[in-house]
Design a protein around this motif. Structure first.
Motif, PDB file in Angstrom:
ATOM      1  N   ILE A 106       0.851  -1.196   0.000  1.00 29.14           N
ATOM      2  CA  ILE A 106       0.000   0.000   0.000  1.00 29.14           C
ATOM      3  C   ILE A 106       0.887   1.246   0.000  1.00 29.14           C
ATOM      4  CG2 ILE A 106      -1.781   1.215   1.335  1.00 29.14           C
ATOM      5  CD1 ILE A 106      -2.381  -1.675   2.569  1.00 29.14           C
ATOM      6  N   GLY A 235     -11.923  -1.777   0.177  1.00 24.62           N
ATOM      7  CA  GLY A 235     -10.527  -2.175   0.165  1.00 24.62           C
ATOM      8  C   GLY A 235     -10.325  -3.595  -0.345  1.00 24.62           C
ATOM      9  N   ARG A 241      -4.031  -1.528  -3.610  1.00 23.96           N
ATOM     10  CA  ARG A 241      -3.156  -0.418  -3.192  1.00 23.96           C
ATOM     11  C   ARG A 241      -3.871   0.664  -2.393  1.00 23.96           C
ATOM     12  NH1 ARG A 241       1.464   0.403  -6.327  1.00 23.96           N
ATOM     13  NH2 ARG A 241       1.022   2.623  -6.522  1.00 23.96           N
ATOM     14  N   GLY A 242      -5.137   0.461  -2.076  1.00 26.64           N
ATOM     15  CA  GLY A 242      -5.917   1.518  -1.423  1.00 26.64           C
ATOM     16  C   GLY A 242      -6.736   2.218  -2.480  1.00 26.64           C
ATOM     17  N   ASP A 245      -5.878   5.353  -4.546  1.00 25.92           N
ATOM     18  CA  ASP A 245      -4.756   5.241  -5.473  1.00 25.92           C
ATOM     19  C   ASP A 245      -5.265   5.342  -6.907  1.00 25.92           C
ATOM     20  OD1 ASP A 245      -1.823   4.641  -5.648  1.00 25.92           O
ATOM     21  OD2 ASP A 245      -2.575   2.991  -6.886  1.00 25.92           O
ATOM     22  N   GLN A 250      -3.126   9.862  -2.078  1.00 32.17           N
ATOM     23  CA  GLN A 250      -2.803   8.981  -0.951  1.00 32.17           C
ATOM     24  C   GLN A 250      -3.306   9.602   0.354  1.00 32.17           C
ATOM     25  OE1 GLN A 250      -1.707   6.031  -1.515  1.00 32.17           O
ATOM     26  NE2 GLN A 250      -1.307   6.406  -3.692  1.00 32.17           N
ATOM     27  N   SER A 254      -5.497   4.897   6.735  1.00 33.84           N
ATOM     28  CA  SER A 254      -6.578   4.139   6.094  1.00 33.84           C
ATOM     29  C   SER A 254      -7.125   3.119   7.072  1.00 33.84           C
ATOM     30  CB  SER A 254      -6.081   3.366   4.873  1.00 33.84           C
ATOM     31  OG  SER A 254      -5.858   4.227   3.797  1.00 33.84           O
ATOM     32  N   TRP A 256      -9.166  -0.433   7.248  1.00 34.49           N
ATOM     33  CA  TRP A 256      -9.430  -1.629   6.441  1.00 34.49           C
ATOM     34  C   TRP A 256     -10.159  -2.660   7.286  1.00 34.49           C
ATOM     35  CZ3 TRP A 256      -6.995  -1.766   1.530  1.00 34.49           C
ATOM     36  CH2 TRP A 256      -5.954  -0.837   1.330  1.00 34.49           C
TER      37      TRP A 256
END
Ligand code: PMP
Length: 406
Positions: A106, A235, A241-242, A245, A250, A254, A256
């Protein structure tokens, strides 16, 4: 109507010992009649209810099942870890391995912490933002869901005004409204929290506008506030990668959960260097937050998603479903709107304020072995094949016909 099916017997028993018979988002009482409450098993993209009916599953346990139910590689990793131990006096090696894996995967992540549910992760992000900035205000999008505790619950019962005293709202994808909320927060702005995309219940979904996402990043940078991405729902389905992205932005932190361990209970917070110090000092913890089995499941899930390019597969199957439904709706002369990323489709009907059409349609599909949701966004998994989508499209075709016949 049968009244003595296993599902109905369980509902009657639950009514006596479980508040309301069931609570929360998995309460089938909120769905049209015909939806089961209790399930017996799942395998791949199929699900069996306690009455023995089989469905192609388009809810995937409301997100967690990203590779399919009982995925062999995940089950193998789980069994191996279970044989060694799960809940010990501290974490196992899996925790470090998983943190390393997330940091490698990530782009914004320099570190990771683990918890159990999405709400743990979003709440930890908010706590970290306040700890790091020494400020209080959190900006949330109107109608966005970030969890089920008082600061973020969408329901007022049991929540006090004080619980939400430092929340200010903006409209998702509306930079001017975000700017106004930032101005209102003044020098007390701790964080802006955004969902991966606008996935509010019962509404058409909206992907993030890249200019809005960049503006959110700029505003947080200018004010020294945290940009928090709530990637709990999206996610690992859209990208590994998030989700932001995909629009080139960015976040600092984050949240998840859901799909990261293919159904095993795990949440994570990832963050960048700026928040490492606060993350090492705040007191956030839980009895089961260090357990090894779900971390082993997560490592296997990530490996498999990467190996097969899970997000792309889900996207392809989601597009096949979307195109099929669009063609069927047009042929039946029924207006529908399909929104959200193909991996997480939302299907709503035109001129359907009380969702009566959506309810009828999904019940007709359910009768034909396809589990859809009339209002919430749905979820594809990497286990859905062309044949499963085509089976589902046979059911939706008949469901449209049933609707048109009314
Ligand atoms: N954020 C988002 C965007 C979610 O979709 C959810 C769960 N639906 C949560 C947070 C809360 O996660 P959990 O239910 O695991 O606490």
């Amino acid at each position: 109507v049968q009244v003595d099916t296993p599902d109905q017997k369980l509902r009657a028993r639950a009514q006596r010992v479980i508040p309301g018979g069931m609570y929360g988002h998995m309460r089938s009482a909120g769905l049209p009649a015909g939806y089961p409450q209790f399930f017996a098993r799942g395998e791949g993209c199929h699900l069996w209810d306690v009455d023995g009916r089989r469905y192609v599953d388009f809810m995937c346990s409301w997100g967690p099942i990203v590779l399919g139910h009982k995925h062999p590689a995940v089950t193998e990793a789980v069994q191996r870890q279970m044989a060694a131990g799960d809940c010990l006096n501290g974490p196992s090696e899996r925790m470090v391995e998983l943190a390393e894996r997330l940091v490698g995967l990530i782009p914004h992540a320099d570190w990771a912490m683990f918890a159990k549910n999405g709400t743990d992760a979003t709440t930890t992000c908010v706590t970290l933002a306040r700890a790091a900035t020494g400020r209080r205000k959190i900006l949330v999008a109107k109608g966005a869901y970030h969890g089920a505790v008082p600061w973020c619950s969408p329901y007022p019962l049991g929540v006090t005004a004080e619980d939400r005293a430092h929340l200010l709202t903006f409209t998702y994808n509306d930079a001017a409204s975000l700017e106004a909320a930032v101005a209102q927060a003044g020098d007390d702005l701790a964080a802006v929290i955004v969902s991966a995309f606008r996935h509010d219940y019962g509404l058409d979904q909206e992907l993030p506008d890249a200019a809005f996402a960049r503006r959110a990043r700029e505003l947080c940078d200018a004010r020294g506030a945290a940009l928090i991405l709530d990637d709990v729902r999206a996610g690992f389905r859209l990208t590994l990668r998030g989700s932001w992205d995909l629009v080139g932005v960015q976040p600092d932190l984050s949240a998840w959960s859901k799909a990261i361990a293919n159904g095993y209970a795990l949440a994570a917070v990832t963050g960048n260097e700026r928040f490492r110090d606060a993350a090492s000092k705040v007191f956030v913890t839980g009895s089961f937050w260090y357990s090894a089995v779900s971390m082993a499941a997560s490592l296997a899930t990530i490996d498999e998603l990467e190996r097969i390019d899970g997000p792309r597969r889900m996207r392809e199957m989601g597009l096949r479903l979307r195109q099929g439904i669009a063609a069927q709706a047009a042929a039946a002369g029924i207006g529908v709107r399909q929104s959200g990323p193909p991996q997480m489709p939302t299907l709503l009907f035109d001129n359907d304020p009380d969702c009566a059409k959506g309810d009828r349609f999904t019940v007709e599909a359910l009768k034909r072995g396809v589990y859809l949701h009339p209002r919430h966004n749905m979820f594809l998994s990497a286990a859905h094949t062309e044949a499963d989508i085509d089976f589902a499209l046979e059911a939706t075709k008949e469901a449209f016909a049933a609707l048109a016949a009314r």
